[in-house]
Write an enzyme that holds these catalytic residues in place. Structure first.
Site, PDB file in Angstrom:
ATOM      1  N   ARG A  26       0.841  -1.199   0.000  1.00 29.46           N
ATOM      2  CA  ARG A  26       0.000   0.000   0.000  1.00 29.46           C
ATOM      3  C   ARG A  26       0.873   1.245   0.000  1.00 29.46           C
ATOM      4  NH1 ARG A  26      -1.878   0.068   4.858  1.00 29.46           N
ATOM      5  NH2 ARG A  26      -0.528   1.783   5.495  1.00 29.46           N
ATOM      6  N   TYR A  53     -18.278  16.140 -15.213  1.00 26.49           N
ATOM      7  CA  TYR A  53     -18.550  14.710 -15.315  1.00 26.49           C
ATOM      8  C   TYR A  53     -19.490  14.294 -14.191  1.00 26.49           C
ATOM      9  CZ  TYR A  53     -17.598   9.772 -14.323  1.00 26.49           C
ATOM     10  OH  TYR A  53     -17.728   8.451 -14.020  1.00 26.49           O
ATOM     11  N   ASP A  79      -8.765  18.273 -14.896  1.00 25.33           N
ATOM     12  CA  ASP A  79      -9.002  16.904 -15.345  1.00 25.33           C
ATOM     13  C   ASP A  79      -8.641  16.842 -16.827  1.00 25.33           C
ATOM     14  OD1 ASP A  79     -10.050  14.476 -16.271  1.00 25.33           O
ATOM     15  OD2 ASP A  79     -11.707  14.518 -14.846  1.00 25.33           O
ATOM     16  N   LYS A  86      -9.060   5.438 -19.115  1.00 29.92           N
ATOM     17  CA  LYS A  86      -9.459   5.895 -20.439  1.00 29.92           C
ATOM     18  C   LYS A  86      -8.280   5.840 -21.413  1.00 29.92           C
ATOM     19  CE  LYS A  86     -13.434   6.774 -18.404  1.00 29.92           C
ATOM     20  NZ  LYS A  86     -13.207   6.745 -16.969  1.00 29.92           N
TER      21      LYS A  86
END
Length: 383
Positions: A52, A105, A178, A203
């Site tokens: 982590r 978004y 973004d 994406k």
């Protein structure tokens, strides 16, 4: 490697991805481990203690992300929204205020309205291409962040990054951009004054619709350290195999984006002349209100295209349902072409709000197939 001395495609293939020093493997290994042996108490090898907190495969991806965005620090997350949440909880406190786009978004809108608002973060949605509206929304001493998407999802509006950065810094606030729709290949917001860049690496960066992830890249090393602390403390990191898949996708980002753009331009030209199409939304059109700004801050105009149908909402839904080669699915940026109805799919969370998208809107993620095949599919879908 020295980032300043190489071009984009070279960095995408090599940054953070030197051959493995032990075996000579050209591709970075997948370190599929949760923990690491230590030589003595308090003496971990190369600083790795627990995955982590740090993993060599994820570190390779993070170094590459920083290089291709020309930033100081890159951080990888389990999803784009995990990256967004970590950013908000790092730079904002209860009582702070954020200016967001009025066409954000749907997932981002949900994060602000249903999650962040509950722990005391206030927000105002305004058109970010109207600098006077942005200035009017500012609350000096409380506005901590301007949250920009450019181009926006799904209306493909364009924000002037340099202008927004100047305004944010005037009020001692930050600008987050973004950059998912454009990708670092077409646009680098940090070069225009943004403080942090956000990506859904699911994406274009991943590019093959087979991995979910997110990223933050900062211009300032200090902010990068703060975010890295919260990345570890909050724990929304991606796994090593996901990091490896994303790295593999980034290697071909440049050549894929060139084809995405080529195909999108052909499709935009076709849709612009079709009688069943009322309006095409694409920054590459000279009639687009943000075209000049996009031309200034983007090298090309991307693979995302939206259009409004002349027959209204029923026709928009019918077009989505009739498409065959364009797969009816959410998400975007993969090698295959996708079609969706934002009002009932990706942006359903904004229904009934000021951010609700038009019901006659169709969004295309234009893939890299043979463009004549894509045009024929649109022809039959539009009827």
């Amino acid at each position: 490697m020295t980032v300043e001395s190489y071009g984009f495609d070279t960095l995408a293939i090599h940054a953070g991805q030197e051959p493995d020093p032990r075996t000579g493997a050209v591709v970075p290994p997948i370190y599929q481990t949760s923990t690491y042996a230590q030589d003595a108490v308090g003496a971990p090898r190369l600083g790795y203690e627990y995955s982590r907190s740090g993993n060599p495969t994820r570190d390779s991806l993070q170094e590459c992300l920083a290089a291709i965005e020309n930033g100081r620090r890159g951080l990888a997350f389990a999803s784009g929204l995990a990256a967004e949440d970590t950013l908000l909880r790092t730079v904002c406190r209860p009582g702070d205020h954020v200016v967001i786009p009025n066409d954000a978004y749907g997932g981002t809108f949900r994060l602000f309205s249903k999650v962040a608002e509950r722990w005391g973060l206030d927000w105002t949605a305004v058109p970010l291409d109207d600098i006077d509206a942005v200035r009017a929304a500012f609350r000096p001493g409380h506005t901590r962040l301007i949250w920009s998407e450019t181009p926006t999802n799904p209306l493909l509006n364009v924000n002037d990054i340099a202008l927004l950065a100047g305004l944010a810094h005037e009020y001692d606030a930050m600008l987050a951009v973004d950059n998912t729709f454009a990708s670092p290949y077409l646009q680098q917001p940090l070069a225009f004054g943004a403080d942090v860049v956000i990506h859904s690496t699911t994406k274009y960066l991943g590019g093959h619709s087979d991995v979910v992830g997110g990223a933050l890249v900062t211009a300032d090393a200090g902010l990068g350290e703060e975010l890295a602390f919260h990345q570890n403390a909050m724990g929304a990191v991606n796994g090593p195999f996901d990091a490896w898949l994303t790295l593999r996708g980034i290697k071909t980002l440049g050549v894929r984006m060139d084809r995405h753009c080529d195909n999108a331009e052909r499709i935009v030209a076709y849709l612009s002349e079709h009688p069943a199409v009322a309006q095409v939304l694409y920054p590459g059109l000279e009639t687009h209100p943000g075209h000049e700004v996009a031309a200034k801050q983007m090298s090309r105009f991307g693979g995302m295209v939206s259009f409004r149908t002349a027959g209204g909402p029923e026709q928009a839904v019918a077009v989505c349902n009739r498409a065959k080669l364009f797969v009816l699915a959410e998400s975007l940026g993969g090698v295959e072409s996708l079609i969706e109805h934002p009002g009932q799919m990706t942006h359903l969370s904004a229904a009934g709000s000021a951010l609700e998208v038009p019901a006659d809107l169709v969004r295309l993620s234009v893939g890299i197939e043979t463009v004549d095949d894509l045009l024929a599919d649109l022809e039959q879908a539009l009827g």
